[in-house]
Design a protein around this motif. Sequence first.
Motif, PDB file in Angstrom:
ATOM      1  N   ILE A  77       0.867  -1.181   0.000  1.00  0.00           N
ATOM      2  CA  ILE A  77       0.000   0.000   0.000  1.00  0.00           C
ATOM      3  C   ILE A  77       0.900   1.226   0.000  1.00  0.00           C
ATOM      4  O   ILE A  77       1.644   1.465   0.954  1.00  0.00           O
ATOM      5  N   ILE A 119       1.221   5.134  -0.078  1.00  0.00           N
ATOM      6  CA  ILE A 119       0.365   6.241   0.341  1.00  0.00           C
ATOM      7  C   ILE A 119       1.092   7.581   0.251  1.00  0.00           C
ATOM      8  O   ILE A 119       2.183   7.766   0.805  1.00  0.00           O
ATOM      9  N   ILE A 155      -5.945   5.906   6.064  1.00  0.00           N
ATOM     10  CA  ILE A 155      -5.560   4.972   7.130  1.00  0.00           C
ATOM     11  C   ILE A 155      -6.731   4.062   7.485  1.00  0.00           C
ATOM     12  O   ILE A 155      -6.565   2.848   7.659  1.00  0.00           O
ATOM     13  N   ILE A 193      -6.966   1.454   4.864  1.00  0.00           N
ATOM     14  CA  ILE A 193      -5.931   0.427   5.021  1.00  0.00           C
ATOM     15  C   ILE A 193      -6.345  -0.581   6.087  1.00  0.00           C
ATOM     16  O   ILE A 193      -6.231  -1.801   5.901  1.00  0.00           O
ATOM     17  N   ILE A 194      -6.821  -0.083   7.223  1.00  0.00           N
ATOM     18  CA  ILE A 194      -7.220  -0.979   8.309  1.00  0.00           C
ATOM     19  C   ILE A 194      -8.395  -1.854   7.884  1.00  0.00           C
ATOM     20  O   ILE A 194      -8.476  -3.044   8.226  1.00  0.00           O
ATOM     21  N   ILE A 224       3.505  -1.519   3.834  1.00  0.00           N
ATOM     22  CA  ILE A 224       3.076  -0.126   3.714  1.00  0.00           C
ATOM     23  C   ILE A 224       4.289   0.746   3.388  1.00  0.00           C
ATOM     24  O   ILE A 224       5.328   0.649   4.054  1.00  0.00           O
ATOM     25  N   LYS A 250       5.274   4.916   2.367  1.00  0.00           N
ATOM     26  CA  LYS A 250       4.790   6.292   2.282  1.00  0.00           C
ATOM     27  C   LYS A 250       5.730   7.100   1.394  1.00  0.00           C
ATOM     28  O   LYS A 250       6.913   6.800   1.275  1.00  0.00           O
ATOM     29  N   GLN A 253       6.296  -0.295   6.794  1.00  0.00           N
ATOM     30  CA  GLN A 253       6.244  -1.658   7.296  1.00  0.00           C
ATOM     31  C   GLN A 253       6.545  -2.627   6.156  1.00  0.00           C
ATOM     32  O   GLN A 253       5.864  -2.605   5.130  1.00  0.00           O
ATOM     33  N   LEU A 300       0.731  -4.749  11.608  1.00  0.00           N
ATOM     34  CA  LEU A 300       0.395  -3.978  10.414  1.00  0.00           C
ATOM     35  C   LEU A 300      -0.562  -2.834  10.749  1.00  0.00           C
ATOM     36  O   LEU A 300      -0.407  -1.705  10.249  1.00  0.00           O
ATOM     37  N   LYS A 301      -1.535  -3.100  11.601  1.00  0.00           N
ATOM     38  CA  LYS A 301      -2.474  -2.054  12.010  1.00  0.00           C
ATOM     39  C   LYS A 301      -1.745  -0.935  12.740  1.00  0.00           C
ATOM     40  O   LYS A 301      -1.992   0.263  12.493  1.00  0.00           O
ATOM     41  N   ALA A 320       0.077   1.263  10.261  1.00  0.00           N
ATOM     42  CA  ALA A 320      -0.820   2.174   9.553  1.00  0.00           C
ATOM     43  C   ALA A 320      -1.227   3.354  10.423  1.00  0.00           C
ATOM     44  O   ALA A 320      -1.281   4.501   9.969  1.00  0.00           O
ATOM     45  N   LEU A 356       2.386   6.876   9.321  1.00  0.00           N
ATOM     46  CA  LEU A 356       2.112   7.703   8.142  1.00  0.00           C
ATOM     47  C   LEU A 356       2.089   9.182   8.510  1.00  0.00           C
ATOM     48  O   LEU A 356       1.043   9.818   8.594  1.00  0.00           O
TER      49      LEU A 356
END
Length: 241
Positions: A23, A25, A45, A48-49, A66, A68, A77, A89-90, A93, A97
Amino acid sequence: MTRSFHNFATAAQKLARKVCTIILIDVSPSMEAPDYPPSRLMAAIAAIIDLLGIKLERHPDDYVGIVKFSGSASIVQSPLPVGSQFEVLKHAALNGLTVGGYTNIAAGLKCAAEALSHHCPVPDRKGGAIKEFFLGLDRGTAPSDASELKCGIQGHVILLTDGDHNCPGFPRDWGKRLKDAGVVIDCIGIGGSPSQVNECLLRDIASVDESGRPRYRFIDDRDALLMEFHEMAKAGYLRKA
């Protein structure tokens, strides 16, 4: 003879049992605009979650990473399996960011390639050609046969931006390099209007669907953005086998 992206990617997708999604971003200052309440970045965000949650339920063996980008890019990540690393991962996010200046899409795509090549287990028979291909360490072509993707993991990049590339570098070149290596790219523009993003550039970076249309869309509200990520989490079009 050099294979086209379409032939190689289609063959790779037929093998795919898992997907590794990066992802990517945009965290430029305009992402703090409040038109996707509470802000464009917070809406991204949340999306993503939501994607992570759907993958946890449906495809827990998939990998997600992830990246950016603003004036430069960095891996927030590295790709991890969602089923065992959902909370990691959560957390990435929610906490990784942060906003920076400018919009360097080329750097973002290069960093996404690095994340895939360093951390996604998709070696060819010799172990290193895909990494070299991504990072420009040689001038080779895409692997000559999709069977070289022995692990059956399909690379996938979701690029989200609310602006235009305004830094040195060539986003189209990095998009082509990824696509030639079999990676599927979805591009999403957000913001006040489509004129705020470079839609021509994003269409060129994006992969094409089975009818030949670019996998690019402009999304103009928070709920639609959440729904788009929800649908991409299912990744049915990436999982042909």
